[in-house]
Design a protein around this motif. Structure first.
Motif, PDB file in Angstrom:
ATOM      1  N   GLY A 136       0.901  -1.176  -0.079  1.00 34.65           N
ATOM      2  CA  GLY A 136      -0.187   0.029  -0.008  1.00 34.65           C
ATOM      3  C   GLY A 136       0.960   1.230   0.233  1.00 34.65           C
ATOM      4  N   LYS A 137       0.522   2.226   0.701  1.00 38.89           N
ATOM      5  CA  LYS A 137       1.077   3.407   0.550  1.00 38.89           C
ATOM      6  C   LYS A 137       2.620   3.369   1.233  1.00 38.89           C
ATOM      7  CE  LYS A 137      -2.213   5.443   3.271  1.00 38.89           C
ATOM      8  NZ  LYS A 137      -3.312   4.536   3.098  1.00 38.89           N
ATOM      9  N   MET A 138       2.728   2.678   2.563  1.00 43.99           N
ATOM     10  CA  MET A 138       4.026   2.775   3.011  1.00 43.99           C
ATOM     11  C   MET A 138       4.898   1.554   2.324  1.00 43.99           C
ATOM     12  SD  MET A 138       4.292   5.136   5.037  1.00 43.99           S
ATOM     13  CE  MET A 138       5.910   4.633   5.654  1.00 43.99           C
ATOM     14  N   GLY A 139       4.367   0.232   2.044  1.00 43.99           N
ATOM     15  CA  GLY A 139       5.218  -0.791   1.586  1.00 43.99           C
ATOM     16  C   GLY A 139       5.749  -0.531   0.068  1.00 43.99           C
ATOM     17  N   LYS A 140       4.933   0.572  -0.674  1.00 53.43           N
ATOM     18  CA  LYS A 140       5.220   0.644  -2.128  1.00 53.43           C
ATOM     19  C   LYS A 140       6.371   1.816  -1.893  1.00 53.43           C
ATOM     20  CE  LYS A 140       3.693   2.185  -6.661  1.00 53.43           C
ATOM     21  NZ  LYS A 140       3.546   3.391  -6.864  1.00 53.43           N
ATOM     22  N   SER A 141       6.044   2.711  -1.012  1.00 56.09           N
ATOM     23  CA  SER A 141       7.115   3.789  -0.814  1.00 56.09           C
ATOM     24  C   SER A 141       8.418   3.321  -0.467  1.00 56.09           C
ATOM     25  CB  SER A 141       6.795   4.839   0.469  1.00 56.09           C
ATOM     26  OG  SER A 141       5.820   5.407   0.140  1.00 56.09           O
ATOM     27  N   ILE A 142       8.676   2.188   0.396  1.00 58.25           N
ATOM     28  CA  ILE A 142       9.692   1.352   0.815  1.00 58.25           C
ATOM     29  C   ILE A 142      10.584   0.691  -0.539  1.00 58.25           C
ATOM     30  CG2 ILE A 142      10.969  -0.130   2.435  1.00 58.25           C
ATOM     31  CD1 ILE A 142       8.485   0.840   4.267  1.00 58.25           C
ATOM     32  N   LEU A 143       9.581   0.147  -1.168  1.00 56.60           N
ATOM     33  CA  LEU A 143      10.103  -0.645  -2.431  1.00 56.60           C
ATOM     34  C   LEU A 143      10.491   0.266  -3.225  1.00 56.60           C
ATOM     35  CD1 LEU A 143      10.042  -2.977  -4.327  1.00 56.60           C
ATOM     36  CD2 LEU A 143       7.600  -2.371  -5.073  1.00 56.60           C
ATOM     37  N   GLU A 144       9.909   1.409  -3.463  1.00 57.21           N
ATOM     38  CA  GLU A 144      10.492   2.401  -4.512  1.00 57.21           C
ATOM     39  C   GLU A 144      12.052   2.939  -4.129  1.00 57.21           C
ATOM     40  OE1 GLU A 144       6.353   3.889  -6.582  1.00 57.21           O
ATOM     41  OE2 GLU A 144       7.099   5.121  -4.790  1.00 57.21           O
ATOM     42  N   LEU A 173      14.270   1.482  -2.016  1.00 55.79           N
ATOM     43  CA  LEU A 173      15.311   0.593  -2.066  1.00 55.79           C
ATOM     44  C   LEU A 173      15.415   0.122  -3.808  1.00 55.79           C
ATOM     45  CD1 LEU A 173      15.046  -2.911  -2.554  1.00 55.79           C
ATOM     46  CD2 LEU A 173      13.241  -2.448  -0.747  1.00 55.79           C
ATOM     47  N   LEU A 174      14.764   0.348  -4.591  1.00 53.89           N
ATOM     48  CA  LEU A 174      15.126   0.192  -6.100  1.00 53.89           C
ATOM     49  C   LEU A 174      15.718   1.560  -6.503  1.00 53.89           C
ATOM     50  CD1 LEU A 174      11.708  -1.280  -7.257  1.00 53.89           C
ATOM     51  CD2 LEU A 174      13.856  -2.335  -7.093  1.00 53.89           C
ATOM     52  N   ARG A 175      15.432   2.637  -6.029  1.00 60.18           N
ATOM     53  CA  ARG A 175      16.054   3.855  -6.339  1.00 60.18           C
ATOM     54  C   ARG A 175      17.505   3.938  -5.906  1.00 60.18           C
ATOM     55  NH1 ARG A 175      11.875   7.034  -4.944  1.00 60.18           N
ATOM     56  NH2 ARG A 175      12.514   7.310  -2.999  1.00 60.18           N
ATOM     57  N   ALA A 176      17.563   3.392  -4.635  1.00 61.75           N
ATOM     58  CA  ALA A 176      19.108   3.338  -4.220  1.00 61.75           C
ATOM     59  C   ALA A 176      19.864   2.161  -4.635  1.00 61.75           C
ATOM     60  CB  ALA A 176      18.879   3.235  -2.459  1.00 61.75           C
ATOM     61  N   GLU A 177      19.172   1.282  -5.427  1.00 60.18           N
ATOM     62  CA  GLU A 177      19.722   0.103  -6.077  1.00 60.18           C
ATOM     63  C   GLU A 177      20.254  -0.761  -4.926  1.00 60.18           C
ATOM     64  OE1 GLU A 177      22.668   1.366  -8.941  1.00 60.18           O
ATOM     65  OE2 GLU A 177      21.020   2.039 -10.257  1.00 60.18           O
ATOM     66  N   MET A 178      19.657  -0.884  -3.869  1.00 56.19           N
ATOM     67  CA  MET A 178      20.032  -1.760  -2.626  1.00 56.19           C
ATOM     68  C   MET A 178      19.792  -3.227  -3.162  1.00 56.19           C
ATOM     69  SD  MET A 178      18.637  -1.843   1.034  1.00 56.19           S
ATOM     70  CE  MET A 178      18.536  -3.590   2.124  1.00 56.19           C
ATOM     71  N   LEU A 179      18.674  -3.411  -3.786  1.00 48.82           N
ATOM     72  CA  LEU A 179      18.417  -4.731  -4.370  1.00 48.82           C
ATOM     73  C   LEU A 179      17.929  -4.762  -5.774  1.00 48.82           C
ATOM     74  CD1 LEU A 179      16.438  -6.269  -1.424  1.00 48.82           C
ATOM     75  CD2 LEU A 179      18.626  -6.922  -2.188  1.00 48.82           C
ATOM     76  N   GLU A 180      18.026  -5.712  -6.683  1.00 49.32           N
ATOM     77  CA  GLU A 180      17.584  -5.856  -7.951  1.00 49.32           C
ATOM     78  C   GLU A 180      15.847  -6.038  -8.023  1.00 49.32           C
ATOM     79  OE1 GLU A 180      19.161  -5.536 -11.040  1.00 49.32           O
ATOM     80  OE2 GLU A 180      20.880  -4.922  -9.739  1.00 49.32           O
ATOM     81  N   PRO A 181      15.186  -5.485  -8.768  1.00 51.14           N
ATOM     82  CA  PRO A 181      13.713  -5.751  -8.969  1.00 51.14           C
ATOM     83  C   PRO A 181      13.600  -7.504  -8.720  1.00 51.14           C
ATOM     84  CG  PRO A 181      14.319  -4.349 -10.480  1.00 51.14           C
ATOM     85  CD  PRO A 181      15.596  -4.633  -9.962  1.00 51.14           C
ATOM     86  N   SER A 182      14.634  -8.088  -9.555  1.00 46.20           N
ATOM     87  CA  SER A 182      14.324  -9.650  -9.471  1.00 46.20           C
ATOM     88  C   SER A 182      14.681 -10.246  -8.022  1.00 46.20           C
ATOM     89  CB  SER A 182      15.090 -10.254 -10.412  1.00 46.20           C
ATOM     90  OG  SER A 182      16.536  -9.753  -9.932  1.00 46.20           O
ATOM     91  N   ALA A 200       3.634  -4.885  -9.316  1.00 41.92           N
ATOM     92  CA  ALA A 200       4.754  -5.481 -10.200  1.00 41.92           C
ATOM     93  C   ALA A 200       5.190  -4.827 -11.575  1.00 41.92           C
ATOM     94  CB  ALA A 200       4.371  -7.062 -10.168  1.00 41.92           C
ATOM     95  N   GLN A 201       4.194  -4.780 -12.154  1.00 42.09           N
ATOM     96  CA  GLN A 201       4.082  -4.057 -13.524  1.00 42.09           C
ATOM     97  C   GLN A 201       4.911  -2.778 -13.500  1.00 42.09           C
ATOM     98  OE1 GLN A 201       0.423  -4.014 -15.711  1.00 42.09           O
ATOM     99  NE2 GLN A 201       0.558  -6.250 -16.216  1.00 42.09           N
ATOM    100  N   GLU A 202       4.647  -1.880 -12.596  1.00 38.74           N
ATOM    101  CA  GLU A 202       5.186  -0.551 -12.562  1.00 38.74           C
ATOM    102  C   GLU A 202       6.719  -0.749 -11.880  1.00 38.74           C
ATOM    103  OE1 GLU A 202       2.742   1.806  -9.968  1.00 38.74           O
ATOM    104  OE2 GLU A 202       4.506   3.321 -10.006  1.00 38.74           O
ATOM    105  N   THR A 203       6.979  -1.582 -10.919  1.00 39.96           N
ATOM    106  CA  THR A 203       8.160  -1.567 -10.634  1.00 39.96           C
ATOM    107  C   THR A 203       9.435  -2.936 -10.960  1.00 39.96           C
ATOM    108  OG1 THR A 203       7.563  -2.983  -8.484  1.00 39.96           O
ATOM    109  CG2 THR A 203       7.436  -0.522  -8.344  1.00 39.96           C
ATOM    110  N   GLY A 204       8.740  -3.661 -11.577  1.00 39.57           N
ATOM    111  CA  GLY A 204       9.643  -5.007 -11.899  1.00 39.57           C
ATOM    112  C   GLY A 204       9.920  -6.189 -10.860  1.00 39.57           C
ATOM    113  N   ALA A 205       9.405  -5.449  -9.580  1.00 37.79           N
ATOM    114  CA  ALA A 205       9.235  -6.708  -8.541  1.00 37.79           C
ATOM    115  C   ALA A 205       8.517  -7.944  -8.749  1.00 37.79           C
ATOM    116  CB  ALA A 205       8.910  -6.009  -7.188  1.00 37.79           C
ATOM    117  N   ARG A 206       8.853  -9.124  -7.990  1.00 38.29           N
ATOM    118  CA  ARG A 206       8.105 -10.083  -8.574  1.00 38.29           C
ATOM    119  C   ARG A 206       6.949 -10.301  -7.811  1.00 38.29           C
ATOM    120  NH1 ARG A 206      13.052 -14.775  -9.691  1.00 38.29           N
ATOM    121  NH2 ARG A 206      13.623 -13.639 -11.583  1.00 38.29           N
ATOM    122  N   PRO A 207       5.801 -10.669  -8.465  1.00 37.38           N
ATOM    123  CA  PRO A 207       4.631 -11.078  -7.673  1.00 37.38           C
ATOM    124  C   PRO A 207       4.507 -12.467  -7.056  1.00 37.38           C
ATOM    125  CG  PRO A 207       4.135 -10.997 -10.218  1.00 37.38           C
ATOM    126  CD  PRO A 207       5.734 -10.738 -10.175  1.00 37.38           C
TER     127      PRO A 207
END
Ligand SMILES: NC(=O)c1ccc[n+]([C@@H]2O[C@H](COP(=O)([O-])OP(=O)(O)OC[C@H]3O[C@@H](n4cnc5c(N)ncnc54)[C@H](O)[C@@H]3O)[C@@H](O)[C@H]2O)c1
Length: 260
Positions: free
Chosen positions: A9-17, A19-28, A43-50
């Motif tokens: 949701g609001k928070m989970g997606k913010s944190i996902l974005e 850590l992707l921005r910082a390249e801490m982890l790959e989307p995969s 998943a479609q927006e960020t590349g994270a795996r469903p």
């Protein structure tokens, strides 16, 4: 999978974005689980795996960003012995997390909505087992991608939640009310809202450099406009109202944490 995020949701997606921005982890390396529609969209927006529930046992760590009320039903479905858990649920203690999830590898964190723009203040705590397993270190790095991180004793978590995590809502009410005041005096709505946001941002910057009392005194000319405005604020008990807001929110944190 290095990290699963349950609740994007609001928070989970913010944190996902973050850590992707910082390249801490790959989307995969990141899996996400929410409702089927939400999971698919994020998943479609960020590349994270469903993910499906059964995939969680293969994840190294799980970030729990669902509402506290959802934990009781969710915990038995996601409790796996070799997983470390990181929770941002308001009020839910590490003791309750441990009991519900059957492990001492639990980290309790409290960010705020400014995570969305990389400016959260996040408190972190966890038991020795979480430190030894590297979960605390992982959580510190994770939340550093969305702002500043503070180790905080757990007994202060509900106060931190009632003050820092809830504060964006208090400040938003102040901004809206300031704008209403401007509109009442004839300033067009859009301009009043912009002015309110700008002065809050600028004042926030100034407050990093000087004590609030000094700033207040510098703005208040003798016999001038501001001291009349301040007198009106004091007459309405604005300080007591804010202190009571933090207290009420802190007490609500205690209530949310009660485990039946
Ligand atoms: N919003 C804030 O400012 C803020 C700040 C700090 C902490 N928190 C905490 O973060 C958590 C999430 O808050 P939010 O504002 O992001 O809420 P939200 O309602 O935006 O997101 C929660 C998400 O969890 C999903 N969800 C619910 N049950 C689920 C389940 N069983 N499996 C998978 N997904 C499920 C929902 O579909 C939703 O997308 C809460 O526990 C809250 O206390 C919120």
């Amino acid at each position: 999978m290095k990290l699963a995020i349950v609740g994007v949701g609001k928070m989970g997606k913010s944190i996902l974005e973050g850590l992707l921005r910082a390249e801490m982890l790959e989307p995969s390396e990141i899996g996400i689980l929410d409702t089927p529609e939400r999971t698919q969209a994020v998943a479609q927006e960020t590349g994270a795996r469903p993910l499906y529930l059964e995939d969680l046992r293969r994840c190294e760590r799980i970030l729990l960003s669902v509402q506290p009320k959802d934990l009781a039903a969710l915990a038995p479905q996601i409790a796996h012995p070799n997983v470390g858990y990181i929770s941002i649920m308001a009020g839910v203690s590490t003791a309750v997390l441990s009991r519900r999830l059957g492990t001492r590898r639990v980290v309790r964190c409290m960010p705020n909505l400014a995570a969305t723009i990389g400016k959260s203040s996040t408190a972190i705590t966890g038991p020795r087992e979480a430190e030894e397993a590297g979960d605390l270190q992982f959580a510190r790095a994770l939340f550093a991608t969305v702002g500043d991180v503070y180790d905080l004793p757990e007994q202060l978590f509900d106060a931190f939640t009632g003050m820092s995590a809830s504060a964006p809502a208090y400040v938003a009410v102040v901004a809206e009310a300031l704008a209403d005041g401007g509109v009442k005096q004839g300033i067009p709505r859009a301009q009043a809202l912009r002015l309110a946001a700008d002065v809050l941002i600028a004042t926030g910057e100034l407050l990093r450099r000087k004590h609030p009392a000094v700033l207040k005194d510098e703005v208040s000319s003798p016999g001038g406009t501001t001291i009349h405005g301040l007198a009106a604020l004091e007459a309405r008990g604005v300080r007591a109202a804010l202190m009571e807001a933090v207290e009420a929110a802190t007490l609500r944190g205690h209530e949310l944490g009660k485990d039946e």
